[in-house]
Design an enzyme around this catalytic site. Sequence first.
Site, PDB file in Angstrom:
ATOM      1  N   SER A 192      46.791  34.418  40.648  1.00  0.00           N
ATOM      2  CA  SER A 192      46.466  33.049  40.831  1.00  0.00           C
ATOM      3  C   SER A 192      45.650  32.967  42.011  1.00  0.00           C
ATOM      4  CB  SER A 192      47.734  32.371  40.825  1.00  0.00           C
ATOM      5  OG  SER A 192      47.670  30.916  41.104  1.00  0.00           O
ATOM      6  N   ASP A 351      47.640  27.097  30.716  1.00  0.00           N
ATOM      7  CA  ASP A 351      47.611  27.173  31.952  1.00  0.00           C
ATOM      8  C   ASP A 351      46.117  26.396  32.466  1.00  0.00           C
ATOM      9  OD1 ASP A 351      47.028  28.051  34.746  1.00  0.00           O
ATOM     10  OD2 ASP A 351      46.729  29.942  34.106  1.00  0.00           O
ATOM     11  N   HIS A 381      51.352  29.795  33.304  1.00  0.00           N
ATOM     12  CA  HIS A 381      50.795  30.094  34.394  1.00  0.00           C
ATOM     13  C   HIS A 381      51.984  30.589  35.387  1.00  0.00           C
ATOM     14  CE1 HIS A 381      47.986  30.385  37.953  1.00  0.00           C
ATOM     15  NE2 HIS A 381      49.054  29.997  38.555  1.00  0.00           N
TER      16      HIS A 381
END
Length: 411
Positions: A192, A351, A381
């Site tokens: 991320s 996501d 995610h």
Amino acid sequence: MKLGSIILFFAVCSFTAYYIYEPIPEDIDERWKLMLTDCFFRSLSHLADLSEFLGLMDYMGVMYLITLIENVTPESDKHVEVTVETFDGVEVLLYQPKQQGGDAELRRAVIYLHGGGWCLGSSRMGPYDLLVRRMVTELDAVVVSVEYRLAPPHHFPVPYEDVYRVVKHFLQEGVLAQYSVDPGRIAVSGDSAGGNLAAAVSQQLQKEPGQQIKLKAQALIYPVLQALDLNTPSYQQNRDMPILPRTLMVRFWSQYFTSNQAFFRAMMTNTHNSPESSSLLKFVNWSIFLPEKYHGKYNYSAPVVVQGAREDVGMDGLSRSLSDPRASPLLVPDTDLHSLPKAYIITCEYDVLRDDGLMYATRLQAAGVEVTLEHYEAGFHGGIMFTVWPTDFLIAHRMTDNYIKWLEENL
Ligand SMILES: *[C@@H]1O[C@H](CO)[C@@H](O)[C@H](O)[C@H]1NC(C)=O
Ligand SMILES: *[C@@H]1O[C@H](CO)[C@@H](O)[C@H](O)[C@H]1NC(C)=O
């Protein structure tokens, strides 16, 4: 006591879930568990909004509780030695394999950057500690897990610069020798926002004059890669998807740059581009870089560019940050991509950041970089973090296994 409160919490959540039910796609495994997990995050987010509204504690301050709850004290065990070190002024957790009877062989190394939208997270969180331990034991690798400073107290470029300092410090002959690391087998990796930082340092390092030791690989787990277009098909399709709804991602982006709420509102409506950043929109044009099958029902329209002075959102310094590839690694021309280390990119269908990863994969490949793209059709995610009961998901184990396998074969 802790178990009891977790169960109670899930019970309350499952009750609440009827009211705030967000349809979770059929093909996601363990849907109920995900709904409950999401309920926890949503509840906390509402609480954080309320707290900020009442002036008790700001939003990110409350959200940071997730990090605190999950923090562990990393300890050495039979196989792994863990120490806290300072690399050029930045704290890192250093994980090393315990010596096995005088082996003089050099090891590979991974510099790992945790996720959390540059505002949350810590290398001390349980799931990261577990992930990194697996890397140490299964890859016989040294892992440097970086405790970079976070926004909003430390806006861009501070988190990035902390990471860069660590990487520069580590990639010195003397330092590598101290930890028995092979200078030819070093990767940078992160999930991320950590994937954002990993991609950014990989790019900047190759521009560093006189840099002798280079990275061999970059492994990016559902990375964030651009702040210019927050309405890509994946941002639209997954607007309300668990763990990272669009609002939260936009909040992370805006907080990375500034605490100015007007900027957050401009980003929410995708009207935050300035004439300066608009010249870079071509690098994030999903109608070109996103494979057709991911266009879905969406038609491309370029983000609105607001002309003239944007004093309302304090645009001055911000438009420079927006255009900075150290924040948005997608914003570089192909000539800055072709000599990058080979890449492993994980993307998830559900996501908002799916298209960031897919576009980077397209662009790297077109520039001649070796790319392994692993797209999880039923992925969401944050997936790789969910390895610990009660929020353990099968997909997390699958992702972790594949990730480590790639490193095993490519580092
Ligand atoms: C994006 O690409 C399309 C062609 O697919 C083009 O018409 C459009 O002008 C491009 N927009 C930007 C901002 O580059
Ligand atoms: C996209 O464009 C097509 C063809 O111009 C049109 O039929 C369709 O309604 C548009 N879709 C959206 C979501 O605007």
